[in-house]
Design an enzyme around this catalytic site. Structure first.
Site, PDB file in Angstrom:
ATOM      1  N   GLY A 173       0.814  -1.208   0.000  1.00  0.00           N
ATOM      2  CA  GLY A 173       0.000   0.000   0.000  1.00  0.00           C
ATOM      3  C   GLY A 173       0.842   1.250   0.000  1.00  0.00           C
ATOM      4  N   PRO A 174       0.202   2.397  -0.192  1.00  0.00           N
ATOM      5  CG  PRO A 174      -1.280   3.917  -1.103  1.00  0.00           C
ATOM      6  CD  PRO A 174      -1.233   2.576  -0.462  1.00  0.00           C
ATOM      7  N   PRO A 175       2.508   4.864   1.218  1.00  0.00           N
ATOM      8  CG  PRO A 175       4.479   5.969   0.690  1.00  0.00           C
ATOM      9  CD  PRO A 175       3.189   5.530   0.092  1.00  0.00           C
ATOM     10  CE  LYS A 194       3.214  -0.066   3.582  1.00  0.00           C
ATOM     11  NZ  LYS A 194       2.669   1.296   3.385  1.00  0.00           N
ATOM     12  CD  GLU A 196      -5.692  31.657  -7.453  1.00  0.00           C
ATOM     13  OE1 GLU A 196      -6.482  30.690  -7.477  1.00  0.00           O
ATOM     14  OE2 GLU A 196      -4.487  31.554  -7.765  1.00  0.00           O
TER      15      GLU A 196
END
Length: 728
Positions: free
Chosen positions: A291-293, A297, A514
Site C-alpha cells: 500500500g501507499p506510505p 502497514k 483566482e
C-alpha cells in the site's frame, strides 16, 4: 492512539557524545604519559674506561680480601700450636680474631669512582660496587651502587641507590675483549654472557599501554552503538518486543477493515495452531502488506503481534545489506534461528523492497551482496517448518520491484492491500486520533473526512495534531472546526507566507487569476464544488489558490469531466489576458497540468480523434507518485508522435475557446468576486455563491450542459427473458 512500544534493546544514548569525548581524552593522556615513560631511559650511563677502572678496583679489593683471609687462617693455626710461648703474636692474633669475628669485607676500602652527570650541571655521581654484569656484543649492562651530590657540597650526598647501568662497547677487538674478561674474572663480580629472558620485565609498560588502549577501544565501540565481539557483524539487528511491550490491538487500527479481516486468520493460527494442524491445513508462511506510505502497514503488523500475544521481531530491509560480503546472508540466518527458538512469533520486515529487489538486472556471472542476501531469505522462508509457528510479515510500497521468487506461493502466500481509506474510513481514523483531544461542539468528523480526500492515516494524524497546535496557539479551550479547516489548508497548500508581501499590481493580477478559476468551476456542473478562494501566499510558490471539495469518492473520470477540469485550469490565465491584455508566469503549473491531461486523453484513454488506442505504457509505481526515472514506455513511431502533438494542441485550443466564452459572458461576476477578494483576501463557498447570484444576469450554468448526468437504463431480468421467448 496507543503509545509506541519500547524495545528491549533500547537504551539511553543522550550522553554518549560527551562520554566518548572524555574517553578519547583519557586514552590520549594515558598514551602520552606511557610514551614519555617508555622513551625516557632511566639507566645510568657508565663510560667504558670508568667501567674498567671500577672492575680493576674490585679486583684489588678482591685480592685484599683473599690476603686478609689467608693471614687470619695462618694466625689461628699458630695460636693453636703454642699460645703461651709467643706473647707478641698473641696480640696480632687477637686483632685478627676480632677482625674475623666481624665482617672483614667491611674493613676493606670500597673502590669508588666519581664522574659528572650527563643530564644535570654541577651534579656528580659516585659509583661504587658492581653486581650481576651481563656482557653482550655491543653493550654491557648490570647493577651498580651510586650516590649523587652537588659539586660544591660533596658531604651532602643522597642515600645510596642501586640502579642499572649501561655501557656502550662500540666495536671491541679481541684484545679488548680478552682484557675485559680477565678483569671480570679477577673482580669477583657475577657476570655472564647469556642473560635469561626478561621480556615481561623490560616490556611491561608497552604491554600495559596496549591493554589499556584495547580496553578503551572496546568500551568506546559499545558506547557508540557498536558491539563487543568480532563476530557480531553477522548477528541480526532486529529489535525484539515481548507481548507486554505491544499494547496495540485491532481496535487501534481503523479505516482498513478489509485488511484487518485478512490477517485475523494469522492471529487465530498463532493462538490455536492445533485446530489448523489437526485438519491438515497450513497457515500462510508469509503475509505481504502492500500500500501507499502512511496507510498503517506497520501499525497493522504490531496489532497482529499484540492480538496474538507473541514475541515480535521488527527490522528494516536495509538492516541486512552491509559493505562486508556475506554479512547480509549471515544476518538472515541468525534472524530465523532466533525466531524459531522463540516460536510462536512474528518477524516483521519493513521496506522489503530494499532487500527483495528483482534480480533480473544483475550482471551475469557477477556477485552482488544484495542478491546473496535475497537468496538466503528465499531459502529460509521456504526451508523452515511451516508448522513452527514463525510467520513473516513484510511491508512495501513498491511491489512491482520485488523478485518474483519472493512473491510465489510458499513464501508470501497472502498479499494484503492496505489502500487509502474512503470517507467512512477517514472518519473512523479521525475518531481514533481525537480520543485525547478536546473538541468543540461544532466539530463534525464526517465533514472533515469529506474535505480530506486522498488523505492516509499518517496525514490525518498530522491534521489532528496541527489543529490542536493552532487551537493552543490561539488560546482556545477546545479545538473547533475553524482550526481543522485551517489545518487542512496548511497540509494541502502549505504554510501562510505572511512576510511575502506582493505589490498592488501583482495582488490585483492574482485576484483576477483566482476569480477566473472559481467562476469557471462554479459554472460547469461536472466539476467539484468550490470550497475556498484565497490570494494569501502559501507554500513555496503559490501566490493564491482555489480549493475544491469533492462531493464523494471518485474512481473513474469521464471525458466531459476531464474537459471541465482543463477549462478550470485555463481560466486563470484567460482572466488575466481578458483584463490586462497580457499574461504572466503564474499559470505555469496550470498549463503543465492541462497539457498532461490532454496528452493522457490522447495516449492513455483513447479520448481523441486518433482513435481508442493506447500509445504508451505506464511504468510508474501504483503507490508512489513520481517514482523512478522513466515513467512511461513509448510505443509509437515518430510520425505518430507528430500526430499526437497536433491532437494535444487541438484539444487545448478548443478548451481555451470555450473557457474564454464563459468568462466573457460573466465579466460582471468576475469583477465583483475580484473586488471582494482584494478586500478580504479569502472567501468561502457560501460567499462565492452569494456574489454569483447577486451579479448574475442570465442563467448561471453554461448553455448546453445539464445538471444531472445521464444514467443507463437497467432492464429487469424477467423482462429480458420474456422478450427473448417472444422472439423465439
Amino acid at each position: 492512539m496507543s503509545n509506541e512500544p519500547k524495545s528491549k534493546r533500547g537504551g539511553s544514548s543522550e550522553n554518549r557524545g560527551g562520554g566518548n569525548v572524555w574517553l578519547v581524552l583519557l586514552a590520549v593522556t594515558g598514551a602520552v604519559v606511557l610514551s614519555a615513560f617508555l622513551f625516557s631511559d632511566n639507566r645510568r650511563r657508565l663510560a667504558y674506561p670508568h667501567l674498567k677502572e671500577l672492575l680493576a678496583m674490585s679486583a684489588e679489593r678482591q685480592e685484599m680480601l683473599e690476603a686478609q683471609r689467608s693471614a687470619s687462617e695462618s694466625g689461628d693455626a699458630a695460636a693453636n700450636v703454642d699460645g703461651e710461648s709467643r706473647p707478641e703474636s698473641s696480640v696480632i692474633s687477637r686483632s685478627s680474631s676480632a677482625l674475623i669475628s666481624g665482617d672483614p669485607a667491611n674493613d676493606i676500602p670500597v673502590p669508588k669512582i666519581v664522574v659528572p652527570s650527563s643530564t644535570k650541571e654541577d651534579v656528580w655521581h659516585e659509583f661504587s660496587r658492581l653486581d650481576n654484569i651481563f656482557v653482550a656484543d655491543d653493550r654491557i649492562t648490570g647493577k651498580v651502587h651510586f650516590k649523587s651530590f652537588v659539586k660544591n657540597h660533596p658531604s651532602e650526598k643522597e642515600p645510596a641507590e642501586e640502579v642499572t647501568f649501561l655501557t656502550i662497547r662500540g666495536y671491541p677487538n679481541d684484545l679488548i675483549a680478552a682484557e675485559l674478561e680477565d678483569l671480570l674474572v679477577q673482580s669477583g663480580v657475577k657476570w655472564d654472557n647469556d642473560r635469561p629472558s626478561r621480556f615481561l620485565e623490560n616490556h611491561w609498560p608497552e604491554l600495559l599501554m596496549i591493554g589499556v588502549l584495547v580496553a578503551l577501544g572496546i568500551v568506546m565501540l559499545k558506547r557508540m552503538g557498536g558491539v563487543g565481539s568480532p563476530m557480531s557483524f553477522s548477528r541480526s539487528r532486529g529489535k525484539l518486543y515481548s507481548e507486554d511491550d505491544l499494547p496495540t490491538t485491532f481496535e487501534d487500527v481503523a479505516g482498513i477493515e478489509e485488511a484487518v479481516d485478512e490477517v485475523r486468520e494469522v492471529v487465530d493460527f498463532l493462538k490455536n495452531s492445533e485446530k489448523y494442524q489437526s485438519l491438515g491445513g497450513r497457515i500462510p508462511k508469509g503475509v505481504l502488506l502492500v500500500g501507499p506510505p502512511g496507510t498503517g502497514k506497520t501499525l497493522l503488523a504490531k496489532a497482529i503481534a499484540g492480538e496474538a500475544g507473541v514475541p515480535f521481531f521488527s527490522l528494516s530491509g536495509s538492516d541486512f545489506v552491509e559493505m562486508f560480503v556475506g554479512v547480509g546472508a549471515a544476518r538472515v540466518r541468525d534472524m530465523f534461528t532466533q525466531a524459531v527458538n522463540r516460536a510462536p512469533c512474528i518477524i516483521f520486515i519493513d521496506e522489503l523492497d530494499a532487500l527483495g529487489k528483482s534480480r533480473s538486472g544483475s550482471v551475469v556471472g557477477g556477485h552482488d551482496e544484495r542478491e546473496q542476501t535475497l537468496n538466503a531469505l528465499l531459502v529460509e522462508m521456504d526451508g523452515f517448518d511451516s508448522n513452527s509457528g514463525v510467520i513473516v510479515v513484510a511491508a512495501t510500497n513498491r511491489p512491482e520491484t520485488l523478485d518474483p521468487a519472493l512473491l510465489r506461493p510458499g513464501r508470501f502466500d497472502r498479499h494484503v492491500l492496505v489502500d487509502r481509506p474512503d470517507v467512512a474510513g477517514r472518519e473512523e481514523i479521525l475518531a481514533v486520533h481525537v480520543k485525547n483531544v478536546k473538541l468543540d461542539e461544532t466539530v463534525e468528523l464526517k465533514g472533515i473526512a469529506s474535505i480530506t480526500s486522498g488523505f492516509v492515516g499518517a496525514d490525518l494524524a498530522n491534521l489532528v495534531n496541527e489543529a490542536a497546535l493552532l487551537a493552543a496557539r490561539n488560546g482556545k479551550p477546545a479545538v473547533a472546526m475553524e482550526e481543522f479547516n485551517e489545518a487542512v489548508e496548511r497540509v494541502t497548500a502549505g504554510l501562510e507566507k505572511k512576510n511575502r508581501v506582493m505589490n498592488e499590481d501583482e495582488k490585483i493580477r492574482v485576484a483576477y487569476h483566482e476569480s477566473g478559476h472559481a467562476l469557471v468551476a462554479a459554472a460547469l456542473p461536472n466539476t467539484d464544488p468550490v470550497h475556498k478562494v484565497s490570494i494569501i501566499p502559501r507554500g513555496l510558490a503559490a501566490l493564491g489558490y482555489m480549493m475544491q471539495r469533492p462531493e464523494s469518492e471518485r474512481f473513474l473520470m469521464t471525458k466531459s469531466e476531464l474537459e471541465s477540469q482543463m477549462k478550470v485550469m485555463l481560466a486563470g490565465t484567460l482572466a488575466e489576458e481578458m483584463i490586462f491584455q497580457d499574461i504572466s508566469t503564474g499559470a505555469q503549473n496550470d498549463l503543465e497540468r492541462c497539457t498532461e491531461t490532454a496528452r493522457s486523453m490522447v495516449m492513455d484513454y483513447g479520448m481523441s480523434r486518433l482513435g481508442r488506442i493506447n500509445l504508451r505504457r505506464n511504468t510508474r509505481s501504483p503507490f508512489l507518485a513520481g517514482s523512478g526515472g522513466g515513467e512511461y514506455q513509448i510505443m509509437h513511431s515518430d510520425e505518430m508522435a507528430k500526430m499526437i502533438d497536433k491532437e494535444v494542441s487541438r484539444i487545448v485550443d478548443d478548451m481555451l475557446v470555450h473557457t474564454r466564452e464563459i468568462l466573457e459572458q460573466r465579466r460582471d461576476v468576475l469583477e465583483a468576486v475580484t473586488q471582494r477578494l482584494l478586500e478580504v483576501e479569502a472567501i468561502d463557498s457560501d460567499e462565492l455563491m452569494r456574489l454569483i447570484q447577486e451579479n448574475s444576469r442570465g442563467p448561471w450554468l453554461v448553455p448546453g450542459t445539464v445538471t444531472e448526468k445521464p444514467k443507463a437504463k437497467i432492464v429487469p431480468r424477467e423482462e429480458t427473458e420474456s422478450q427473448q421467448s417472444n422472439r423465439s
